[in-house]
Design a protein around this motif. Structure first.
Motif, short mmCIF file in Angstrom:
data_model
loop_
_atom_site.label_atom_id
_atom_site.label_comp_id
_atom_site.label_asym_id
_atom_site.label_seq_id
_atom_site.Cartn_x
_atom_site.Cartn_y
_atom_site.Cartn_z
N GLU A 7 -3.84 -11.31 15.47
CA GLU A 7 -3.55 -10.21 14.54
C GLU A 7 -2.05 -9.95 14.45
O GLU A 7 -1.51 -9.71 13.37
CB GLU A 7 -4.27 -8.94 15.00
CG GLU A 7 -5.79 -9.02 14.82
CD GLU A 7 -6.47 -7.75 15.26
OE1 GLU A 7 -5.77 -6.89 15.83
OE2 GLU A 7 -7.67 -7.60 15.00
N VAL A 11 0.26 -10.25 11.18
CA VAL A 11 1.11 -9.15 10.70
C VAL A 11 2.52 -9.65 10.40
O VAL A 11 3.11 -9.35 9.36
CB VAL A 11 1.16 -8.02 11.75
CG1 VAL A 11 2.24 -7.01 11.38
CG2 VAL A 11 -0.19 -7.33 11.84
N PRO A 137 -9.40 -5.61 6.51
CA PRO A 137 -8.86 -4.25 6.76
C PRO A 137 -7.39 -4.27 7.18
O PRO A 137 -6.61 -3.41 6.78
CB PRO A 137 -9.76 -3.73 7.88
CG PRO A 137 -11.01 -4.53 7.77
CD PRO A 137 -10.57 -5.89 7.34
N LEU A 138 -7.02 -5.26 7.99
CA LEU A 138 -5.64 -5.37 8.45
C LEU A 138 -4.71 -5.67 7.28
O LEU A 138 -3.63 -5.08 7.14
CB LEU A 138 -5.52 -6.47 9.50
CG LEU A 138 -4.12 -6.72 10.08
CD1 LEU A 138 -3.60 -5.47 10.77
CD2 LEU A 138 -4.16 -7.89 11.05
N GLU A 140 -5.22 -4.96 4.20
CA GLU A 140 -5.15 -3.78 3.35
C GLU A 140 -4.15 -2.78 3.88
O GLU A 140 -3.35 -2.19 3.12
CB GLU A 140 -6.53 -3.14 3.25
CG GLU A 140 -6.58 -1.93 2.31
CD GLU A 140 -7.97 -1.32 2.23
OE1 GLU A 140 -8.11 -0.29 1.55
OE2 GLU A 140 -8.91 -1.87 2.84
N GLN A 141 -4.15 -2.58 5.19
CA GLN A 141 -3.20 -1.64 5.80
C GLN A 141 -1.77 -2.16 5.66
O GLN A 141 -0.84 -1.39 5.40
CB GLN A 141 -3.55 -1.44 7.28
CG GLN A 141 -4.85 -0.71 7.51
CD GLN A 141 -4.85 0.68 6.88
OE1 GLN A 141 -3.85 1.40 6.92
NE2 GLN A 141 -5.98 1.05 6.28
N ILE A 142 -1.59 -3.48 5.83
CA ILE A 142 -0.25 -4.05 5.67
C ILE A 142 0.23 -3.88 4.24
O ILE A 142 1.40 -3.57 3.98
CB ILE A 142 -0.26 -5.54 6.06
CG1 ILE A 142 -0.54 -5.69 7.55
CG2 ILE A 142 1.07 -6.20 5.72
CD1 ILE A 142 -0.69 -7.11 8.01
N SER A 143 -0.67 -4.07 3.28
CA SER A 143 -0.31 -3.90 1.88
C SER A 143 0.14 -2.48 1.59
O SER A 143 1.13 -2.25 0.89
CB SER A 143 -1.50 -4.28 0.99
OG SER A 143 -1.18 -4.10 -0.36
N LYS A 144 -0.57 -1.51 2.15
CA LYS A 144 -0.20 -0.11 1.95
C LYS A 144 1.15 0.19 2.60
O LYS A 144 1.97 0.93 2.05
CB LYS A 144 -1.28 0.80 2.52
CG LYS A 144 -2.60 0.77 1.75
CD LYS A 144 -3.61 1.70 2.37
CE LYS A 144 -4.93 1.68 1.59
NZ LYS A 144 -5.95 2.57 2.20
N LEU A 145 1.37 -0.39 3.79
CA LEU A 145 2.64 -0.17 4.49
C LEU A 145 3.79 -0.77 3.69
O LEU A 145 4.85 -0.14 3.54
CB LEU A 145 2.58 -0.79 5.88
CG LEU A 145 3.86 -0.72 6.71
CD1 LEU A 145 4.26 0.73 6.96
CD2 LEU A 145 3.69 -1.46 8.03
#
Length: 212
Positions: A7, A11, A137-138, A140-145
């Protein structure tokens, strides 16, 4: 532990892939009309645009007229049309890949300095069509960040340009205030000298009449 390491590597890799694909920024002086072209390589990319009229090449001229901006797509279709804008920040989705044109028009009698930025955001991961549900999910969170960090950077540059414009306006207004105070003082001194001269002539005339 291996999952955590994978992971972490994902990232780092995706953070690199999430960097905006194309960045174009320029500060230029416009007389009447200036056009710029920018190539968008993928359909569906988001194009972020901002511009600020930094200053006008005249310390005595100040106006809120602004400039006009027309944005056209590769097929010549009009995407945006802004009129008399001092500053603007907007984005749009490119429905066609290819060269987009940004044309500015200055209607004031003086040259104006404009800070202009174009950023094209492209998410490289989507091109791979990955279907690993474990990483979705990971990702998606990276995209938002990434989107949040980009917005902060874009907003920061926007505010810096706005602050610079305001500082130039304040300096120009201060200079005009100094010049106005100087000429008012000069006019006051001139009026006082003229008043003294006229009173002196009046007294001399009365004195001459009394002697006769």
């Amino acid at each position: 532990m291996k999952v955590g390491l994978l992971e972490f590597c994902a990232v780092v890799l995706l953070a690199l892939l999430l960097i905006p694909e194309a960045v174009f920024g320029i500060r230029f002086v416009i007389d009447r009309e200036e056009c710029f072209s920018h190539n968008v390589q993928y359909e569906g990319d988001t194009v972020h645009v901002s511009f600020v009229v930094i200053k006008v090449d005249s310390s005595w001229y100040y106006s809120q007229d602004g400039v006009d901006l027309v944005v056209k797509g590769p097929n010549g279709d009009q995407i945006h049309d802004f009129r008399d804008k001092i500053s603007e920040k907007f984005d749009f989705v490119a429905h066609h890949k290819g060269v987009h044109r940004f044309c500015f028009t200055n209607k004031s009698p003086y040259h104006e300095t404009i800070d202009f930025d174009v950023h094209v955001g492209h998410f490289s991961y989507y091109d791979e069509h990955a279907k690993d549900e474990h990483f979705n999910p990971l990702l998606e969170q990276i995209s938002k960040l990434e989107e949040a960090l980009y917005n902060i950077q874009f907003e920061q540059h926007w505010l810096e340009a706005q602050t610079e414009r305001q500082a130039i306006i304040n300096e120009a207004m201060s200079q005009r205030a100094v010049y106005k105070a100087f000429w008012e003082s000069a006019a006051l001194v001139g009026a006082s000298v003229l008043q003294v001269y006229l009173l002196r002539r009046l007294f001399e005339r009365k004195l001459g009449i009394s002697r006769v």
